[in-house]
Design a protein around this motif. Structure first.
Motif, PDB file in Angstrom:
ATOM      1  N   MET A 272       0.829  -1.206   0.000  1.00  0.00           N
ATOM      2  CA  MET A 272       0.000   0.000   0.000  1.00  0.00           C
ATOM      3  C   MET A 272       0.866   1.259   0.000  1.00  0.00           C
ATOM      4  O   MET A 272       0.525   2.264  -0.638  1.00  0.00           O
ATOM      5  CB  MET A 272      -0.938  -0.017   1.207  1.00  0.00           C
ATOM      6  CG  MET A 272      -1.970  -1.126   1.158  1.00  0.00           C
ATOM      7  SD  MET A 272      -3.080  -1.173   2.597  1.00  0.00           S
ATOM      8  CE  MET A 272      -4.078   0.292   2.287  1.00  0.00           C
TER       9      MET A 272
ATOM     10  N   ALA B 267       2.481   1.775  -3.462  1.00  0.00           N
ATOM     11  CA  ALA B 267       1.497   2.126  -4.500  1.00  0.00           C
ATOM     12  C   ALA B 267       1.231   3.619  -4.575  1.00  0.00           C
ATOM     13  O   ALA B 267       0.650   4.097  -5.556  1.00  0.00           O
ATOM     14  CB  ALA B 267       0.189   1.377  -4.245  1.00  0.00           C
ATOM     15  N   LEU B 268       1.647   4.371  -3.558  1.00  0.00           N
ATOM     16  CA  LEU B 268       1.351   5.804  -3.510  1.00  0.00           C
ATOM     17  C   LEU B 268       2.503   6.615  -4.091  1.00  0.00           C
ATOM     18  O   LEU B 268       3.656   6.495  -3.644  1.00  0.00           O
ATOM     19  CB  LEU B 268       1.078   6.251  -2.073  1.00  0.00           C
ATOM     20  CG  LEU B 268      -0.135   5.625  -1.386  1.00  0.00           C
ATOM     21  CD1 LEU B 268      -0.335   6.251  -0.007  1.00  0.00           C
ATOM     22  CD2 LEU B 268      -1.394   5.763  -2.224  1.00  0.00           C
TER      23      LEU B 268
ATOM     24  N   ALA C  19       5.011  -2.572  -5.731  1.00  0.00           N
ATOM     25  CA  ALA C  19       3.828  -2.548  -4.876  1.00  0.00           C
ATOM     26  C   ALA C  19       2.964  -3.780  -5.105  1.00  0.00           C
ATOM     27  O   ALA C  19       2.494  -4.423  -4.159  1.00  0.00           O
ATOM     28  CB  ALA C  19       3.018  -1.280  -5.129  1.00  0.00           C
TER      29      ALA C  19
ATOM     30  N   PHE D  55       2.212  -6.677  -2.377  1.00  0.00           N
ATOM     31  CA  PHE D  55       0.818  -6.850  -1.972  1.00  0.00           C
ATOM     32  C   PHE D  55       0.350  -8.271  -2.243  1.00  0.00           C
ATOM     33  O   PHE D  55      -0.327  -8.885  -1.397  1.00  0.00           O
ATOM     34  CB  PHE D  55      -0.056  -5.841  -2.710  1.00  0.00           C
ATOM     35  CG  PHE D  55      -1.432  -5.689  -2.129  1.00  0.00           C
ATOM     36  CD1 PHE D  55      -1.626  -5.015  -0.938  1.00  0.00           C
ATOM     37  CD2 PHE D  55      -2.542  -6.232  -2.758  1.00  0.00           C
ATOM     38  CE1 PHE D  55      -2.888  -4.861  -0.387  1.00  0.00           C
ATOM     39  CE2 PHE D  55      -3.804  -6.091  -2.223  1.00  0.00           C
ATOM     40  CZ  PHE D  55      -3.981  -5.409  -1.032  1.00  0.00           C
TER      41      PHE D  55
ATOM     42  N   THR E 199      -7.379 -10.489  -4.199  1.00  0.00           N
ATOM     43  CA  THR E 199      -7.899  -9.121  -4.293  1.00  0.00           C
ATOM     44  C   THR E 199      -9.421  -9.112  -4.180  1.00  0.00           C
ATOM     45  O   THR E 199     -10.005  -8.166  -3.642  1.00  0.00           O
ATOM     46  CB  THR E 199      -7.474  -8.468  -5.620  1.00  0.00           C
ATOM     47  OG1 THR E 199      -7.826  -9.336  -6.711  1.00  0.00           O
ATOM     48  CG2 THR E 199      -5.980  -8.208  -5.648  1.00  0.00           C
TER      49      THR E 199
ATOM     50  N   GLU F 207      -5.407   8.935  -3.136  1.00  0.00           N
ATOM     51  CA  GLU F 207      -4.776   7.742  -2.562  1.00  0.00           C
ATOM     52  C   GLU F 207      -5.655   6.505  -2.745  1.00  0.00           C
ATOM     53  O   GLU F 207      -5.160   5.418  -3.081  1.00  0.00           O
ATOM     54  CB  GLU F 207      -4.470   7.996  -1.088  1.00  0.00           C
ATOM     55  CG  GLU F 207      -3.333   8.997  -0.905  1.00  0.00           C
ATOM     56  CD  GLU F 207      -3.234   9.602   0.487  1.00  0.00           C
ATOM     57  OE1 GLU F 207      -2.285  10.363   0.718  1.00  0.00           O
ATOM     58  OE2 GLU F 207      -4.113   9.306   1.327  1.00  0.00           O
TER      59      GLU F 207
ATOM     60  N   TRP G  19      -4.606   3.084  -4.907  1.00  0.00           N
ATOM     61  CA  TRP G  19      -4.706   1.715  -4.403  1.00  0.00           C
ATOM     62  C   TRP G  19      -5.569   0.851  -5.332  1.00  0.00           C
ATOM     63  O   TRP G  19      -5.263  -0.313  -5.562  1.00  0.00           O
ATOM     64  CB  TRP G  19      -5.270   1.711  -2.990  1.00  0.00           C
ATOM     65  CG  TRP G  19      -4.281   2.190  -1.959  1.00  0.00           C
ATOM     66  CD1 TRP G  19      -2.928   2.000  -1.977  1.00  0.00           C
ATOM     67  CD2 TRP G  19      -4.569   2.924  -0.774  1.00  0.00           C
ATOM     68  NE1 TRP G  19      -2.349   2.583  -0.873  1.00  0.00           N
ATOM     69  CE2 TRP G  19      -3.328   3.152  -0.103  1.00  0.00           C
ATOM     70  CE3 TRP G  19      -5.739   3.416  -0.181  1.00  0.00           C
ATOM     71  CZ2 TRP G  19      -3.243   3.843   1.105  1.00  0.00           C
ATOM     72  CZ3 TRP G  19      -5.651   4.095   1.018  1.00  0.00           C
ATOM     73  CH2 TRP G  19      -4.414   4.314   1.661  1.00  0.00           C
ATOM     74  N   LYS G  20      -6.624   1.445  -5.871  1.00  0.00           N
ATOM     75  CA  LYS G  20      -7.497   0.695  -6.780  1.00  0.00           C
ATOM     76  C   LYS G  20      -6.783   0.383  -8.094  1.00  0.00           C
ATOM     77  O   LYS G  20      -6.812  -0.743  -8.596  1.00  0.00           O
ATOM     78  CB  LYS G  20      -8.778   1.480  -7.055  1.00  0.00           C
ATOM     79  CG  LYS G  20      -9.796   0.711  -7.896  1.00  0.00           C
ATOM     80  CD  LYS G  20     -11.092   1.485  -8.023  1.00  0.00           C
ATOM     81  CE  LYS G  20     -12.136   0.707  -8.804  1.00  0.00           C
ATOM     82  NZ  LYS G  20     -12.522  -0.544  -8.132  1.00  0.00           N
TER      83      LYS G  20
ATOM     84  N   LEU H 113      -3.250  -1.752  -7.029  1.00  0.00           N
ATOM     85  CA  LEU H 113      -3.414  -2.990  -6.270  1.00  0.00           C
ATOM     86  C   LEU H 113      -4.727  -3.713  -6.561  1.00  0.00           C
ATOM     87  O   LEU H 113      -4.877  -4.874  -6.200  1.00  0.00           O
ATOM     88  CB  LEU H 113      -3.331  -2.701  -4.763  1.00  0.00           C
ATOM     89  CG  LEU H 113      -2.064  -1.982  -4.284  1.00  0.00           C
ATOM     90  CD1 LEU H 113      -2.157  -1.714  -2.787  1.00  0.00           C
ATOM     91  CD2 LEU H 113      -0.821  -2.789  -4.617  1.00  0.00           C
TER      92      LEU H 113
END
Length: 574
Positions: free
Chosen positions: A328, A331-332, A379, A383, A394, A418, A422-423, A426
């Protein structure tokens, strides 16, 4: 606890335009201008200071924890020691101090003939009363932070839980009216820094005993009472703000300002517009106005010791899994978040100890060795590894909720970005929810040692005092109320490693060698970052506009003005 979504208000004014005899809040770019430094007449020595809350949260030094309240507190009350503009500990009400018994005892010698603002004498008994009162169950229950700053004192924990009725005579000893000793449970390198926090600023016992819990509503009685700072209260309204006037009994440099008007405004835009209409002398800046404001002559900024982060509750499955958290974090793209949500006004960061402070580690890397730009491929790898370890996919990943304060549109934008990252990276959906700022603070307190109410949330922290302990042990240590992330108190496979790291924090806290301490905190911080104890997003400067006719005003990275600085501030002719 200087939580920072508890906003820091500050601000100021425009240039003396050469083509006009009026001082106007023009929005042009920087260029040559003239400022008259000749002091204006006394009737014009009024400084109007905007803050962005309906009212300060508390005027009680033993209770106040937010910057807006503490700015008012610091005008009226002072402590034994305080920070100067270079964030060095300086004697304040104390004339001097000695460290005895290998760091276990601190003996403070008070300035002679100190008085409260109503003329009543202030002596060592008032110091003892103030610190004992702050640790009392009645006062500590209102904010819960007395042990954060005074917990090193002998019998302090027992005082807060009612096991002892007073620490006077054990943790605090009055030697004579001018001398007070404080005895610690164990030596700690940061004790004096913690003592600069307003929790221990000296209060007038007779006022509290007369008025009880409502005593701060009576600070303007008897022509101002209750404290011993550079100013006293002339008027206090819970709706229109506070008027301060100089305390003629103040032991330090007398203020040149005749009045300070501490005025509430509902938001940045209202404060900013009031400034442009010449209704205040200082304002912070709506982020949408930052590109224009930063080229004005009345613009300045300070590299504040303030970080904002995404909190992750280790007691919420599967957030206790290190690879889930690292995924997570990676991923940002913090650089993109800063540009899209915050108009590129801030500095993307992965740090826990902010830049500009003792113990800052310039070699620190982001989680899993990434950068502030993140790494989508890495990421996804992390994950997916975490999902496999948790027996999830997922599609079976639980729908978690990110909570953020409701009053800031920029924070809402950050949350949206954010959640979308994530969507996209991930493949997970995170819900969003809002709370008022005060409700956010309450929710964070309730999340300590619990599965909720918070799962993922946006928050910030500003330095209480310039020491890594305030950022490391205070946030993630054993039995620390600020540890809403539940680091070291969870069911993860790494909890024993987290608890070992907490022991390293305790050892660093009491290490009296500054270089060795900094190195120890650097190692601890990198491990905290790798485990995503905080998912730090950025470090935030304090930006403001200040009227150029306000002379002598200094800013520092903790946003609290040392009391003697006010003697140099005045309004110039305009």
């Amino acid at each position: 606890m200087r939580r920072h979504s508890k906003d820091i208000p500050y601000a100021s004014f425009c240039i003396l335009c050469l083509l006009s005899i009026l001082c106007v809040a023009c929005g042009g770019s920087k260029g040559p201008h003239v400022v008259n430094t000749t002091k204006a007449m006394d009737a014009q020595q009024i400084y109007r200071w905007a803050f962005r809350l309906p009212d300060i949260n508390s005027f009680d030094p033993g209770v106040a924890t937010d910057t807006i309240s503490l700015q008012a507190v610091s005008l009226v009350f002072t402590g034994l020691v305080q920070l100067n503009d270079e964030l060095k500990v300086q004697p304040q009400l104390a004339q001097s101090y000695e460290v005895l018994d290998n760091g276990l005892t601190y003996r403070f010698h008070l300035r002679p003939n100190v008085k409260f603002s109503d003329g009543h004498p202030l002596d060592a008994n008032d110091v003892a009363y103030t610190i004992d009162r702050a640790l009392s169950p009645e006062v500590n229950s209102q904010s819960g932070v007395a042990l954060t700053y005074l917990g090193l004192i002998k019998n302090a924990p027992e005082r807060t839980n009612g096991e002892v009725k007073s620490i006077i005579g054990s943790g605090i000893l009055v030697q004579d009216p001018d001398t007070v000793e404080i005895t610690l449970r164990e030596p700690a390198a940061y004790f004096l820094q913690a003592l600069t926090y307003p929790t221990s600023f000296i209060v007038e016992r007779s006022v509290i005993e007369q008025w009880g819990s409502k005593w701060t509503d009576h600070l303007n009685d008897h022509d101002g009472q209750g404290g011993a700072g550079p100013f006293k209260v002339k008027e206090y309204s819970h709706t229109t703000g506070i008027v301060f006037v100089p305390d003629t009994n103040y032991y330090g440099a007398q203020p040149q300002l005749r009045e300070i008007h501490y005025v509430p405004y509902k938001d940045r835009d209202t404060s900013y517009n009031a400034y442009k209409a010449n209704q205040t002398e200082i304002t912070d800046i709506p982020l949408a106005q930052y590109p224009v404001a930063k080229v004005r002559d009345d613009f300045s900024q300070t590299n504040n010791l303030t970080l904002y982060y995404v909190g992750l509750n280790y007691r919420v499955k599967p957030l206790e899994n290190i690879h889930i958290r690292q995924g997570m974090a990676a991923a940002l793209n913090r650089d993109l978040i800063n540009k899209a949500a915050w108009h590129s006004a801030y500095k993307p960061s992965c740090h826990i100890v902010p830049e500009g402070m003792y113990g800052y580690n310039p070699a620190l890397t982001c989680p899993a060795g990434t950068s502030t730009k993140g790494d989508a491929r890495r990421a996804r790898e992390l994950f997916q590894q975490g999902l496999k370890e948790e027996g999830m996919t997922t599609s079976t990943f639980p729908q978690l909720t990110m909570t953020y304060p409701s009053q800031s549109p920029e924070t809402a934008n950050e949350a949206t970005i954010e959640i979308q990252m994530w969507k996209t990276v991930l493949g997970i959906t995170v819900n969003s929810a809002t709370l008022s700022q005060n409700s956010m603070y309450t929710a964070q307190s309730q999340t300590w040692k619990n599965n909720g109410p918070l799962q993922i949330w946006i928050a910030g922290w500003g330095a209480d005092f310039p020491d890594p302990q305030d950022w490391i042990s205070l946030q993630f240590g054993t039995n620390q109320p600020n540890n809403a992330y539940n680091f070291g108190f969870n069911d993860s496979a790494m909890v024993s490693q987290q608890q070992e790291l907490q022991k390293q924090m305790q050892a660093a806290d009491v290490n009296m060698d500054p270089l060795a301490r900094a190195a120890a905190y650097n190692q601890i911080e990198q491990q905290l970052v790798d485990q995503v104890a905080w998912l730090t997003i950025d470090q935030r400067p304090e930006m403001r506009l200040l009227k150029p006719y306000v002379q002598g005003y200094k800013f520092n990275p903790v946003s609290l003005i040392p009391p003697d600085d006010w003697g140099a501030v005045y309004i110039a002719q305009r």
